[in-house]
Design a protein around this motif. Structure first.
Motif, mmCIF file in Angstrom:
data_model
loop_
_atom_site.group_PDB
_atom_site.id
_atom_site.type_symbol
_atom_site.label_atom_id
_atom_site.label_comp_id
_atom_site.label_asym_id
_atom_site.label_seq_id
_atom_site.Cartn_x
_atom_site.Cartn_y
_atom_site.Cartn_z
ATOM 1 N N LYS A 115 -36.109 3.525 13.693
ATOM 2 C CA LYS A 115 -36.143 1.950 13.574
ATOM 3 C C LYS A 115 -36.208 1.244 15.168
ATOM 4 N N LEU A 124 -41.118 -0.224 12.181
ATOM 5 C CA LEU A 124 -41.081 1.510 12.455
ATOM 6 C C LEU A 124 -42.013 2.456 13.009
ATOM 7 N N ASP A 126 -43.130 6.081 13.792
ATOM 8 C CA ASP A 126 -43.382 7.436 13.825
ATOM 9 C C ASP A 126 -44.400 8.578 13.920
ATOM 10 N N PHE A 140 -41.118 -4.347 9.817
ATOM 11 C CA PHE A 140 -40.852 -4.391 8.878
ATOM 12 C C PHE A 140 -40.493 -5.210 7.812
#
Length: 271
Positions: A115, A124, A126, A140
């Motif tokens: 986050k 987010l 990743d 988000f």
């Protein structure tokens, strides 16, 4: 900052030459460049080799050694880089749902995600979900389809539990679920140990790789090479005939040398 990470070496590895600032433009640029430069691969667990979460070791492997890695390695490296740039980053943990049938019990927290606070709001990030690499940070914002160059994603939330889904040819597919509970290094140590050593973990018996190049995803799943277009649409699928073909595929489409003889890698599948 002496954290074992060479910022200049990392930026050279991902091919980034622009300005750096703790803003969304920088986050998006670094996120996209990372997944296009550093492939996802979980070959060390398949070979029975330990996976270290020490930052200098990760740097030596993914940056200096021009290898890939899996979620803990990828996102720990990315977290350290973002913090060096000036972002506030919280490490989270997810329960993978990609291969789970609907309604199946939740499994352990074996995935790391981030986050990241940006002036435009939390996102987010990743760079290490190897079943469906995310090529851009996601807001988000729940219940809203978010399109990236390579996919379409949907974040849902119910009673404090978030679920990330990816659009696939058959419809929406659950990637993982998570909460906003910040994780400690010891939490990742446990998840990494299970993921890299347990016979119940997929990476100890399967060859799994993914890399985004241009407008295509290249995936190796055991002895199959799959090329996908946007939203998981399969463009090409073929067998990897032998060890020589595997080695050449790694070099050509994943930008790395096999970390062990290709014959040994193939022999470990399913062992």
């Amino acid at each position: 900052m002496n954290d074992g990470i060479g910022l200049d070496a990392y930026l050279a590895r991902i091919g980034h030459e622009g300005p750096l600032a703790p803003d969304l433009a920088t986050l998006a640029t670094l996120h996209d460049a990372h997944v296009r430069a550093i492939p996802f691969e979980a070959i060390d667990p398949l070979l029975g080799r330990p996976v270290s979460l020490d930052l200098p070791v990760i740097h030596d492997k993914l940056v200096a050694g021009r290898r890939g890695g899996y979620c803990f390695e990828q996102n720990l490296l990315f977290k350290a880089i973002l913090e060096r740039v000036g972002f506030n980053v919280v490490g989270l943990a997810g329960r993978v749902r990609w291969m789970s049938p609907p309604g199946a019990p939740l499994g352990p927290r074996t995935h790391m995600l981030l986050k990241v606070d940006a002036p435009e709001g939390p996102h987010l990030a990743d760079v290490g979900f190897g079943a469906c690499l995310i090529d851009a940070p996601l807001r988000f914002a729940t219940g809203v389809e978010q399109r990236t160059t390579m996919g379409t994603f949907l974040l849902l939330e119910s009673e404090g539990i978030y679920e990330l889904r990816a659009k696939q040819p058959q419809g929406w597919r659950s990637m993982y679920v998570f909460t906003l509970e910040a994780q400690l290094p010891s939490d990742y140590m446990l998840g990494n140990w299970f993921t890299s050593t347990s016979p119940l973990a997929p990476f100890t018996k399967n060859l799994t790789m993914e890399h985004i190049v241009g407008d295509r995803r290249w995936k190796i799943v055991n002895r199959r090479l799959v090329t996908e277009a946007r939203d998981g649409e399969v463009a090409v699928e073929r067998d990897i005939a032998d060890a020589a073909s595997l080695a050449e595929t790694m070099r050509t489409h994943f930008g790395m040398e096999p970390p062990a003889p290709a014959e040994e890698i193939l022999a470990r599948i399913g062992a």
